[in-house]
Each structure stands twice: as C-alpha cells, then as structure tokens.
Enzyme design. Structure first.
Site, PDB file in Angstrom:
ATOM      1  N   CYS A  99       2.498 -40.580 -22.937  1.00 10.64           N
ATOM      2  CA  CYS A  99       3.694 -40.018 -22.311  1.00 10.64           C
ATOM      3  C   CYS A  99       3.701 -40.381 -20.835  1.00 10.64           C
ATOM      4  CB  CYS A  99       3.782 -38.515 -22.543  1.00 10.64           C
ATOM      5  SG  CYS A  99       3.092 -37.495 -21.250  1.00 10.64           S
ATOM      6  N   GLU A 100       4.889 -40.726 -20.358  1.00  9.33           N
ATOM      7  CA  GLU A 100       4.990 -41.195 -18.979  1.00  9.33           C
ATOM      8  C   GLU A 100       4.978 -40.049 -17.977  1.00  9.33           C
ATOM      9  OE1 GLU A 100       8.542 -43.480 -18.953  1.00  9.33           O
ATOM     10  OE2 GLU A 100       9.855 -41.778 -18.581  1.00  9.33           O
ATOM     11  N   HIS A 101       5.082 -38.823 -18.461  1.00  8.25           N
ATOM     12  CA  HIS A 101       5.088 -37.692 -17.529  1.00  8.25           C
ATOM     13  C   HIS A 101       3.678 -37.228 -17.179  1.00  8.25           C
ATOM     14  CE1 HIS A 101       9.151 -37.041 -19.574  1.00  8.25           C
ATOM     15  NE2 HIS A 101       9.341 -37.663 -18.432  1.00  8.25           N
ATOM     16  N   HIS A 102       2.756 -37.335 -18.122  1.00  7.42           N
ATOM     17  CA  HIS A 102       1.392 -36.844 -17.889  1.00  7.42           C
ATOM     18  C   HIS A 102       0.340 -37.913 -18.104  1.00  7.42           C
ATOM     19  CE1 HIS A 102       3.934 -33.409 -19.229  1.00  7.42           C
ATOM     20  NE2 HIS A 102       3.368 -32.831 -18.189  1.00  7.42           N
ATOM     21  N   GLN A 140       8.961 -40.236 -26.307  1.00 11.01           N
ATOM     22  CA  GLN A 140       9.158 -40.529 -27.730  1.00 11.01           C
ATOM     23  C   GLN A 140      10.619 -40.897 -28.040  1.00 11.01           C
ATOM     24  OE1 GLN A 140       7.286 -37.709 -30.440  1.00 11.01           O
ATOM     25  NE2 GLN A 140       8.815 -38.180 -32.014  1.00 11.01           N
ATOM     26  N   HIS A 168       1.884 -34.488 -29.249  1.00 10.24           N
ATOM     27  CA  HIS A 168       1.734 -34.866 -27.846  1.00 10.24           C
ATOM     28  C   HIS A 168       0.590 -34.067 -27.233  1.00 10.24           C
ATOM     29  CE1 HIS A 168       5.722 -37.013 -27.230  1.00 10.24           C
ATOM     30  NE2 HIS A 168       5.789 -36.570 -28.481  1.00 10.24           N
ATOM     31  N   CYS A 170      -0.104 -33.697 -24.242  1.00  8.00           N
ATOM     32  CA  CYS A 170       0.322 -32.912 -23.072  1.00  8.00           C
ATOM     33  C   CYS A 170       0.866 -31.559 -23.503  1.00  8.00           C
ATOM     34  CB  CYS A 170       1.339 -33.678 -22.223  1.00  8.00           C
ATOM     35  SG  CYS A 170       2.871 -34.071 -23.062  1.00  8.00           S
TER      36      CYS A 170
END
Ligand SMILES: [Zn+2]
Length: 210
Positions: A99-102, A140, A168, A170
């Site tokens: 995931c690009e956020h975490h 996703q 996920h 995260c």
C-alpha cells in the site's frame, strides 16, 4: 527509467523471478535505513542488524520492480488470432503488493476474465500483468482498474472483469486492527457491465472443481 544494471530473468512456472538491483541506489536506500534504525532506538552496528539496511534496500527494489516493466508489451508479445468467443477466466492469481500510504504489504487473490474478440492471449500472461501492476506502490482500487484497462486496451475484447480480494497489513497490524477483514474490489468493461454476464463470471470464480 534506468536499465543500466545487471538483469537476470529466470522463468519459473510462467512467472519471471527478477533479481536485479542498481548498486548505487541500493547503497543510498541502505544509508537511509541505517539512519531509520537509529531513530527507532536501535543500534545499527549490532550483529543482527549490520546487513539489514542493505537487505531492506534489495527487498524494496524487488517489491517495486513492476515500475521497470510494461504490461501491455508483455500481453502483445503473446497475442494470437483465434475464433474462441466464450469467457476466459483465470482465477486465484496470487497478489502481493504494497500500500502506498503505509508501505506495508497487502496480499490475496485476483480473478480475471475476458471475452475474446478475435484475439486470445497466452494464459500465463494474465498473472504476469497482475504481477507487473502489483509490484509497485499501490492502492487496491487502482491496481484493479489498471489490470482491467491494460487488458481492455491491448486485447480489445468484448469485455474484461477483474475482482481482487486482499488483506492489508496496514489494517491488520495497526490502526483499526481488524485482523481478518478482506477488502474486495472489482472493475468491469463491455459485456461484463450486464448483470447476466457478470453473474456468470462470479459463479465461475466461486465454483470449485472438486
Ligand atoms: Zn495502508
């Protein structure tokens, strides 16, 4: 896109294991990770951690190697003219992404279908396309759409369907800690927009052979 570093591709069961890295980038990423270890209160010089920054740097380059690959080119390399006009379904494709956020992993399964319009594609190329888009920093939802769009634009089929189910880390390991929740996303084009065709696809991906 830099391609001036060693490249060894090894074909394993239709997947290509790519073991390549750019030594200069590895050294720079590793330098940052040594600092991160210190900031976390660790001692980067202790035996167990001495090589960790370099290992992390290599792992990260592997986990994002999709940036160097073009999924449409992979598909075009294995397209064949064929009159078959029924649904082609490839289900239970393993997905490993981040995931690009975490920058934490999400992983699960993808199910992909298309209805040919004069051209079919080598079956092993569908998991390859999934992998090429998954081996990047992702969400996703976008991963689902990118797979659909790539197949739609390259094969120009009667329709494309993509369903992805992932856990996920995260979500599991931090924040809400919903440990067993699975996120499902879907994307359709053409004939799959119609309920009857979509139902047929969903029936096929939930059916078992035994
Ligand atoms: Zn996340």
């Amino acid at each position: 896109m830099e391609n001036n570093f060693p490249l060894n591709e090894e074909e394993i069961d239709g997947y290509v294991k790519i073991d390549r890295y750019n030594p200069e980038k590895i050294a720079r990423i590793a330098g940052h990770y040594a600092e991160i270890l210190e900031l976390l209160g660790e001692d980067p010089s202790r035996a167990g951690l001495v090589k960790t920054p370099e290992r992390v740097a290599k792992a990260l380059q592997f986990l994002t190697h999709g940036y160097d690959l073009d999924a449409a080119t992979v598909l075009r390399g294995a397209m064949f003219e064929e009159e078959y006009s029924q649904m082609v379904v490839v289900k239970d494709i393993e997905v490993y992404s981040m995931c690009e956020h975490h920058m934490l992993p999400f992983f699960g399964k993808a199910h992909v279908a298309y209805i040919p319009n004069g051209h079919i594609v080598g079956l092993s190329k569908i998991p390859r396309v999934v992998d090429i888009f998954a081996r990047r920093l992702q969400v996703q939802e976008r991963l689902t759409n990118e797979i659909r769009d790539c197949i739609h634009e390259t094969l120009q089929p009667v329709g494309v369907a993509v369903v992805i189910e992932c856990k996920h880390l995260c979500m599991c390991m931090r924040g809400v800690q919903k440990q067993n929740s699975v996120t499902t996303t879907s994307a359709f084009t053409g004939e799959f927009v119609h309920e009857r065709t979509r139902h047929e696809f969903l029936r096929l991906i939930t059916a078992s052979l035994d």
